[in-house]
Design a protein around this motif. Sequence first.
Motif, PDB file in Angstrom:
ATOM      1  N   HIS A 438     -25.500  14.235  45.335  1.00 23.63           N
ATOM      2  CA  HIS A 438     -24.965  15.114  46.387  1.00 23.63           C
ATOM      3  C   HIS A 438     -26.059  16.021  46.955  1.00 23.63           C
ATOM      4  N   ASP A 439     -25.829  16.526  48.133  1.00 27.73           N
ATOM      5  CA  ASP A 439     -26.748  17.476  48.748  1.00 27.73           C
ATOM      6  C   ASP A 439     -26.800  18.745  47.896  1.00 27.73           C
ATOM      7  N   GLN A 440     -27.966  19.069  47.373  1.00 28.68           N
ATOM      8  CA  GLN A 440     -28.069  20.148  46.401  1.00 28.68           C
ATOM      9  C   GLN A 440     -27.812  21.517  47.001  1.00 28.68           C
ATOM     10  N   GLU A 441     -28.287  21.770  48.208  1.00 32.31           N
ATOM     11  CA  GLU A 441     -28.061  23.069  48.844  1.00 32.31           C
ATOM     12  C   GLU A 441     -26.573  23.321  49.073  1.00 32.31           C
ATOM     13  N   GLN A 442     -25.876  22.284  49.525  1.00 30.89           N
ATOM     14  CA  GLN A 442     -24.436  22.402  49.746  1.00 30.89           C
ATOM     15  C   GLN A 442     -23.698  22.591  48.430  1.00 30.89           C
ATOM     16  N   LEU A 443     -24.174  21.882  47.413  1.00 33.38           N
ATOM     17  CA  LEU A 443     -23.541  21.987  46.097  1.00 33.38           C
ATOM     18  C   LEU A 443     -23.718  23.387  45.516  1.00 33.38           C
ATOM     19  N   ILE A 444     -24.886  23.972  45.712  1.00 36.77           N
ATOM     20  CA  ILE A 444     -25.128  25.342  45.230  1.00 36.77           C
ATOM     21  C   ILE A 444     -24.140  26.309  45.873  1.00 36.77           C
ATOM     22  N   LYS A 445     -23.940  26.178  47.174  1.00 33.35           N
ATOM     23  CA  LYS A 445     -22.998  27.055  47.870  1.00 33.35           C
ATOM     24  C   LYS A 445     -21.576  26.879  47.337  1.00 33.35           C
ATOM     25  N   GLU A 446     -21.185  25.638  47.087  1.00 35.25           N
ATOM     26  CA  GLU A 446     -19.846  25.372  46.560  1.00 35.25           C
ATOM     27  C   GLU A 446     -19.667  25.999  45.182  1.00 35.25           C
ATOM     28  N   ILE A 447     -20.683  25.861  44.335  1.00 35.08           N
ATOM     29  CA  ILE A 447     -20.623  26.419  42.985  1.00 35.08           C
ATOM     30  C   ILE A 447     -20.573  27.937  43.027  1.00 35.08           C
ATOM     31  N   GLN A 448     -21.369  28.542  43.897  1.00 33.57           N
ATOM     32  CA  GLN A 448     -21.374  30.002  44.015  1.00 33.57           C
ATOM     33  C   GLN A 448     -20.018  30.520  44.496  1.00 33.57           C
ATOM     34  N   GLU A 449     -19.430  29.865  45.471  1.00 34.92           N
ATOM     35  CA  GLU A 449     -18.121  30.279  45.968  1.00 34.92           C
ATOM     36  C   GLU A 449     -17.051  30.119  44.893  1.00 34.92           C
ATOM     37  N   HIS A 450     -17.181  29.069  44.115  1.00 33.34           N
ATOM     38  CA  HIS A 450     -16.218  28.839  43.019  1.00 33.34           C
ATOM     39  C   HIS A 450     -16.262  29.985  42.022  1.00 33.34           C
ATOM     40  N   VAL A 451     -17.459  30.411  41.655  1.00 29.56           N
ATOM     41  CA  VAL A 451     -17.594  31.510  40.682  1.00 29.56           C
ATOM     42  C   VAL A 451     -17.065  32.811  41.265  1.00 29.56           C
ATOM     43  N   LYS A 452     -17.326  33.078  42.534  1.00 28.98           N
ATOM     44  CA  LYS A 452     -16.826  34.288  43.185  1.00 28.98           C
ATOM     45  C   LYS A 452     -15.301  34.367  43.107  1.00 28.98           C
ATOM     46  N   LYS A 453     -14.645  33.215  43.241  1.00 26.51           N
ATOM     47  CA  LYS A 453     -13.180  33.186  43.219  1.00 26.51           C
ATOM     48  C   LYS A 453     -12.633  33.241  41.790  1.00 26.51           C
ATOM     49  N   THR A 454     -13.416  32.733  40.849  1.00 27.78           N
ATOM     50  CA  THR A 454     -12.945  32.643  39.464  1.00 27.78           C
ATOM     51  C   THR A 454     -13.140  33.936  38.694  1.00 27.78           C
ATOM     52  N   THR A 455     -14.209  34.667  39.008  1.00 31.07           N
ATOM     53  CA  THR A 455     -14.490  35.918  38.301  1.00 31.07           C
ATOM     54  C   THR A 455     -14.865  36.977  39.332  1.00 31.07           C
ATOM     55  N   ALA A 456     -15.258  38.163  38.869  1.00 35.15           N
ATOM     56  CA  ALA A 456     -15.623  39.231  39.810  1.00 35.15           C
ATOM     57  C   ALA A 456     -16.774  38.774  40.707  1.00 35.15           C
ATOM     58  N   PRO A 457     -16.675  39.021  42.016  1.00 32.51           N
ATOM     59  CA  PRO A 457     -17.689  38.506  42.955  1.00 32.51           C
ATOM     60  C   PRO A 457     -19.113  38.899  42.618  1.00 32.51           C
ATOM     61  N   TYR A 458     -19.316  40.129  42.079  1.00 33.15           N
ATOM     62  CA  TYR A 458     -20.688  40.568  41.796  1.00 33.15           C
ATOM     63  C   TYR A 458     -21.338  39.781  40.663  1.00 33.15           C
ATOM     64  N   LYS A 459     -20.545  38.982  39.947  1.00 36.40           N
ATOM     65  CA  LYS A 459     -21.079  38.231  38.809  1.00 36.40           C
ATOM     66  C   LYS A 459     -21.596  36.842  39.199  1.00 36.40           C
ATOM     67  N   TYR A 460     -21.403  36.457  40.449  1.00 31.99           N
ATOM     68  CA  TYR A 460     -21.767  35.085  40.803  1.00 31.99           C
ATOM     69  C   TYR A 460     -23.284  34.883  40.720  1.00 31.99           C
ATOM     70  N   PRO A 461     -23.747  33.679  40.413  1.00 28.72           N
ATOM     71  CA  PRO A 461     -25.191  33.409  40.307  1.00 28.72           C
ATOM     72  C   PRO A 461     -25.847  33.360  41.678  1.00 28.72           C
ATOM     73  N   ARG A 462     -26.723  34.355  41.933  1.00 27.06           N
ATOM     74  CA  ARG A 462     -27.423  34.380  43.213  1.00 27.06           C
ATOM     75  C   ARG A 462     -28.535  33.329  43.258  1.00 27.06           C
ATOM     76  N   LYS A 463     -28.913  32.857  42.076  1.00 26.93           N
ATOM     77  CA  LYS A 463     -29.889  31.777  41.994  1.00 26.93           C
ATOM     78  C   LYS A 463     -29.292  30.651  41.156  1.00 26.93           C
ATOM     79  N   VAL A 464     -29.499  29.426  41.591  1.00 28.93           N
ATOM     80  CA  VAL A 464     -29.017  28.250  40.859  1.00 28.93           C
ATOM     81  C   VAL A 464     -30.132  27.219  40.811  1.00 28.93           C
ATOM     82  N   GLU A 465     -30.370  26.691  39.609  1.00 24.90           N
ATOM     83  CA  GLU A 465     -31.391  25.644  39.472  1.00 24.90           C
ATOM     84  C   GLU A 465     -30.788  24.486  38.684  1.00 24.90           C
ATOM     85  N   PHE A 466     -30.926  23.292  39.230  1.00 27.97           N
ATOM     86  CA  PHE A 466     -30.424  22.107  38.538  1.00 27.97           C
ATOM     87  C   PHE A 466     -31.510  21.555  37.617  1.00 27.97           C
ATOM     88  N   ILE A 467     -31.150  21.301  36.355  1.00 32.85           N
ATOM     89  CA  ILE A 467     -32.099  20.758  35.380  1.00 32.85           C
ATOM     90  C   ILE A 467     -31.465  19.572  34.667  1.00 32.85           C
TER      91      ILE A 467
END
Length: 491
Positions: A438-467
Motif C-alpha cells: 500500500h501507499d505508505q504516506e496514505q497508510l500513515i495518515k490512516e493509522i494516525q487518524e485511527h489513533v486519534k479516534k481511538t484514544t485522546a487526540p494528543y496521544k497520536y503518533p506524529r511520526k510513524v516508521e515502518f520496519i
Amino acid sequence: MLARVTRKMLRHAKCFQRLAIFGSVRALHKDNRTATPQNFSNYESMKQDFKLGIPEYFNFAKDVLDQWTDKEKAGKKPSNPAFWWINRNGEEMRWSFEELGSLSRKFANILSEACSLQRGDRVILILPRVPEWWLANVACLRTGTVLIPGTTQLTQKDILYRLQSSKANCIITNDVLAPAVDAVASKCENLHSKLIVSENSREGWGNLKELMKHASDSHTCVKTKHNEIMAIFFTSGTSGYPKMTAHTHSSFGLGLSVNGRFWLDLTPSDVMWNTSDTGWAKSAWSSVFSPWIQGACVFTHHLPRFEPTSILQIVDVNGNVLPPGQEGDIGIQVLPNRPFGLFTHYVDNPSKTASTLRGNFYITGDRGYMDKDGYFWFVARADDVILSSGYRIGPFEVENALNEHPSVAESAVVSSPDPIRGEVVKAFVVLNPDYKSHDQEQLIKEIQEHVKKTTAPYKYPRKVEFIQELPKTISGKTKRNELRKKEWKTI
C-alpha cells in the motif's frame, strides 16, 4: 501462566487419557468461581493473626521438603506424590517426597564430588521442563550452591554474557545448548564443570543420567543462614543489559509461604500446574516453593513449546504516597521492614541497587495510579513514558490503539525529539503482509487518524516508521530502549 489441574482438564487433554487422578483435586464450580478457600475463612482475621517468623538458619530442602518426607513416612500426609511429570509421548514419572529427597541427595553428591563445587559456587541451569530441572533446584539447596536459571531460548551470545557476568563455576544443560556452551567456554575462566542431561555422552561433559546411577543418596544438607544468597535471576533486559537479582534462602523458602497458603490456597491434597518457562522466576514461585511449602503435588507437562488447549503504595519523586487518581511511581515499602520475598540487591551493581530506593520504598520502575476503590492501574515503564508539550503519554495505550488497525501486525511506541514539543510520540510499525504494497504516506495518515479516534487526540503518533521486525529480548519483550536510543542518538 498457571492453572490448577482439574478432572475436566484431564478428560479434555488427549495426552492425559491414560492417566488416573489420585487424591483430592479441587475442580472449579460450573459458574467458574473457585471453591471456598481452604486455608482461611475470614480475610481480616487472617491478616491480623498472620505472622511469619524468620529463623537464623533456614534451608528449604532440610526444613520443608525433608519434613514432608517425615510426615509421608508417618502416614500424616495424603497419598499425593510430590512430583508428577508427563510428556506428549505418554511417558510418566511420579515421585514421593521420599523419592525426591533420595534423588536430590544423589544429585547433590554429584555437584560436590564429580563437579567439585563448594558452598557459594554458582550453577547455571538451562533445561526445559524435564525432571532433572527440579532435582537440580533441590540439589543446589542441599549443597548451598547458588542456582542461576536460564531459559532454553538463550542464544550463544546470551549464554556467554551470563557465564561471564555471574562468574558461574558449573553449567547444566542438554544436547540442544551444549554446542553453544562449548563454543564460548574458553572465554569463561570460572567455568570448570559441565553436566549434560542426555542419553549420549559428550566430550568434556559429565553425563548426569550415568552419574546418577552410581551416586550415593547419603548426603548431609548444609546449614545455611536465612540471608545467604540462594539464587540469582537475570532480568529480561528491556532497559539495557540483563541485570542479576539475588534471592536469599528465606526470600523464596519462607516468603512464598504466603503465596502457597493464601494466594494459591494449596493443601497436601492438591495438584499444582504452573506453565511458566523454567528460566523465569515464576517457575521458582509456583513450580517449586509455593506448592511444596504446602506439601502439594507439582505437576508438569513437558512440551517442546507452549500450546494453548507486598504492599504497593503509588509515590512521588520524593517518596511520598500520592492520593487516588494521581499518576506516580509504583513502589513497594521496604522500610522499616523489607519484605523478604523481594530480591535483596543487584549483584555487583551497587549504584543500580541504590537507584531503586526512594524514601521508604523500593521503586519498581513502573508508573501507575491507584483508583478510589484501592485498585492499582499500570501505565507504563518509567523509562517509556513520553513527555510531550507537558502531557505524559504511556506507550501501551497508543500501541493498543495502533494494533487495532487492520494494517498493523506489531507496534512499539517511543519518544522522539521535537524542537517545539520537546518530544513527540513515534510509532515503529510492522505491517501485516497484505498492506506492505500500500501507499505508505496514505497508510500513515490512516493509522494516525485511527489513533486519534481511538484514544485522546494528543496521544497520536506524529511520526510513524515502518520496519520489518521489532527488536526483542529472549522472553519476547520489545526493546523500546533500543528504538528510543536510535531516535535520540543525534541529539
